[in-house]
Design a protein around this motif. Structure first.
Motif, short mmCIF file in Angstrom:
data_model
loop_
_atom_site.label_atom_id
_atom_site.label_comp_id
_atom_site.label_asym_id
_atom_site.label_seq_id
_atom_site.Cartn_x
_atom_site.Cartn_y
_atom_site.Cartn_z
N ASP A 247 39.42 34.05 64.85
CA ASP A 247 38.29 33.12 64.75
C ASP A 247 37.41 33.20 65.99
O ASP A 247 37.89 33.44 67.09
N LEU A 248 36.12 32.99 65.78
CA LEU A 248 35.18 32.97 66.91
C LEU A 248 35.45 31.72 67.75
O LEU A 248 35.72 30.66 67.21
N HIS A 249 35.35 31.86 69.07
CA HIS A 249 35.49 30.66 69.90
C HIS A 249 34.11 30.21 70.39
O HIS A 249 33.09 30.86 70.09
N LEU A 250 34.12 29.12 71.12
CA LEU A 250 32.84 28.52 71.51
C LEU A 250 31.92 29.50 72.24
O LEU A 250 30.70 29.47 72.04
N ARG B 178 35.94 34.41 57.53
CA ARG B 178 36.00 33.13 58.26
C ARG B 178 34.91 33.08 59.33
O ARG B 178 34.28 32.05 59.55
N GLN B 179 34.67 34.20 60.00
CA GLN B 179 33.62 34.22 61.03
C GLN B 179 32.24 33.95 60.41
O GLN B 179 31.44 33.19 60.95
N ILE B 180 32.00 34.59 59.25
CA ILE B 180 30.70 34.41 58.60
C ILE B 180 30.52 32.94 58.18
O ILE B 180 29.47 32.33 58.41
N GLU B 181 31.59 32.38 57.63
CA GLU B 181 31.57 30.97 57.21
C GLU B 181 31.27 30.07 58.42
O GLU B 181 30.44 29.16 58.34
N ASP B 182 31.93 30.34 59.53
CA ASP B 182 31.74 29.51 60.72
C ASP B 182 30.31 29.62 61.25
O ASP B 182 29.70 28.63 61.65
N ALA C 198 41.88 24.29 72.58
CA ALA C 198 41.14 24.15 71.33
C ALA C 198 39.72 24.66 71.55
O ALA C 198 38.89 23.98 72.14
N VAL C 199 39.47 25.87 71.13
CA VAL C 199 38.17 26.49 71.44
C VAL C 199 37.45 27.06 70.21
O VAL C 199 36.28 27.41 70.30
N THR C 200 38.16 27.17 69.07
CA THR C 200 37.46 27.69 67.88
C THR C 200 36.72 26.54 67.20
O THR C 200 37.01 25.36 67.46
N LEU C 201 35.81 26.92 66.32
CA LEU C 201 35.03 25.89 65.61
C LEU C 201 35.95 24.90 64.91
O LEU C 201 35.79 23.69 65.02
N ARG C 202 36.92 25.45 64.17
CA ARG C 202 37.79 24.55 63.39
C ARG C 202 38.62 23.65 64.28
O ARG C 202 38.79 22.46 64.01
N GLU C 203 39.12 24.20 65.38
CA GLU C 203 39.91 23.37 66.31
C GLU C 203 39.04 22.27 66.93
O GLU C 203 39.46 21.12 67.05
N LEU C 204 37.84 22.65 67.31
CA LEU C 204 36.95 21.66 67.94
C LEU C 204 36.57 20.57 66.95
O LEU C 204 36.54 19.38 67.29
N GLN C 205 36.30 21.00 65.71
CA GLN C 205 35.93 20.00 64.69
C GLN C 205 37.07 19.03 64.45
O GLN C 205 36.84 17.84 64.28
N GLN C 206 38.28 19.56 64.45
CA GLN C 206 39.44 18.68 64.25
C GLN C 206 39.52 17.61 65.32
O GLN C 206 40.05 16.54 65.11
#
Ligand code: GLU
Length: 303
Positions: free
Chosen positions: A15-18, A57-61, A253-261
């Motif tokens: 996953d892409l991170h910030l 997943r990257q494209i979605e993010d 927590a640095v990926t989009l999903r982790e940060l959103q959580q």
């Protein structure tokens, strides 16, 4: 005919991170505020580390933080015929040669005085045909296939970068296709395919992290050899983690999903990191973004 265009070109190995998302946002902002198309290219040339699932997943993010793309997504893994054709063209022009060195050979030879650190010392550049035959047989006996290098005739090459200005770096005879095991073609090198991909797509603006600034002169040199216009380069500061090193997944927590959580509004955080705390979405940022306003210092994120 394609119009002027920028691009984002992630490697789908997780996953892409910030930091990746912020660079992607900058590439999008530069393209969109200069009337350019914006393309996405999946750099999945390294089959061992890339996955289609990760690409999706990257494209979605990227879409979910507000980036939009033009045209079809390009996958490097579907362009091997094209890379082979360009390699053949360069070889026919006498601009490639086989290299039989191991990494260790290169390290040893390159530690000689006067050679730039990490650069290829040219060991295999001027071998005679009979020497080549001998070396070929030796590496084959070790189960290895030679790599292919570009025969570079300019010791240094200069590019113009939007932030760094004129930037010059020595260019060695860099690898186009890595050696592999015998009977198996090695992987194409990033510095080779990136030039063909950008050139074929008509990309005239390359925005990416400034860790790649030192690669730009060799890429520009190769672009010229292949008859592509050299793009405008924009190397942007990276995001650092709490230890002052480049942000990485191990920083927490640095990926989009982790940060959103954790309830973080990621687009707003990106706007803030770029110096626009009053903007909350990338669409809002696009209205006010001024590249001259971007801090040249890396931005530190503390998860
Ligand atoms: N795929 C490279 C990366 O993810 C980017 C290459 C480029 O933008 O030229 O670091």
């Amino acid at each position: 005919m394609t119009g002027p265009a920028g691009r984002y070109a992630p490697s789908p190995s997780g996953d892409l991170h910030l930091g990746n998302l912020r660079t992607a946002a900058l590439a999008w902002l530069f393209a969109r505020t200069t009337g350019r198309d914006f393309y996405l290219r999946v750099e999945d040339i390294d089959s061992g580390r890339s996955s289609l699932d990760s690409a999706h997943r990257q494209i979605e993010d990227l879409q979910s933080i507000g980036l939009d793309f033009d045209g079809e997504v390009v996958y490097q893994s579907q362009r091997f015929d094209r890379y082979h054709a360009v390699l053949d063209e360069l070889s026919a022009r006498g601009l490639t040669y086989e290299c039989y060195c191991t990494r260790r050979d290169i390290q040893q030879a390159a530690s000689a005085p006067h050679s730039a650190p990490g650069s290829y010392p040219g060991t295999c550049r001027s071998l005679s045909e009979s020497e080549r035959e001998q070396r070929r047989a030796e590496v084959a006996a070790q189960g290895r296939a030679p790599s292919l290098r570009l025969r570079v005739d300019a010791p240094v090459h200069r590019i113009l970068d939007y932030y760094a200005g004129e930037f010059e770096a020595p260019i060695d005879d860099f690898v186009l296709q890595r050696g592999g095991n015998i009977g198996q073609a090695g992987d194409f090198a990033y510095n080779f395919v990136v030039v063909i991909d950008d050139g074929d797509a008509g990309i005239d603006q390359v925005v990416r992290g400034d860790d790649l600034l030192s690669s730009a002169p060799r890429q520009a040199y190769l672009a010229q050899l292949l008859g592509y216009p050299v793009p405008e380069y924009v190397h942007v500061p990276l995001v650092l983690g709490p230890e002052g090193k480049r942000l990485a997944k191990r920083d927490g927590a640095v990926t989009l999903r982790e940060l959103q959580q954790q309830g973080v509004d990621v687009p707003a955080l990106i706007c803030q990191s770029l110096g626009y705390p009053e903007a909350h979405t990338l669409a809002q940022l696009r209205e006010v973004f001024d590249p001259a306003h971007l801090s040249r210092d890396p931005w530190t994120f503390r998860p």
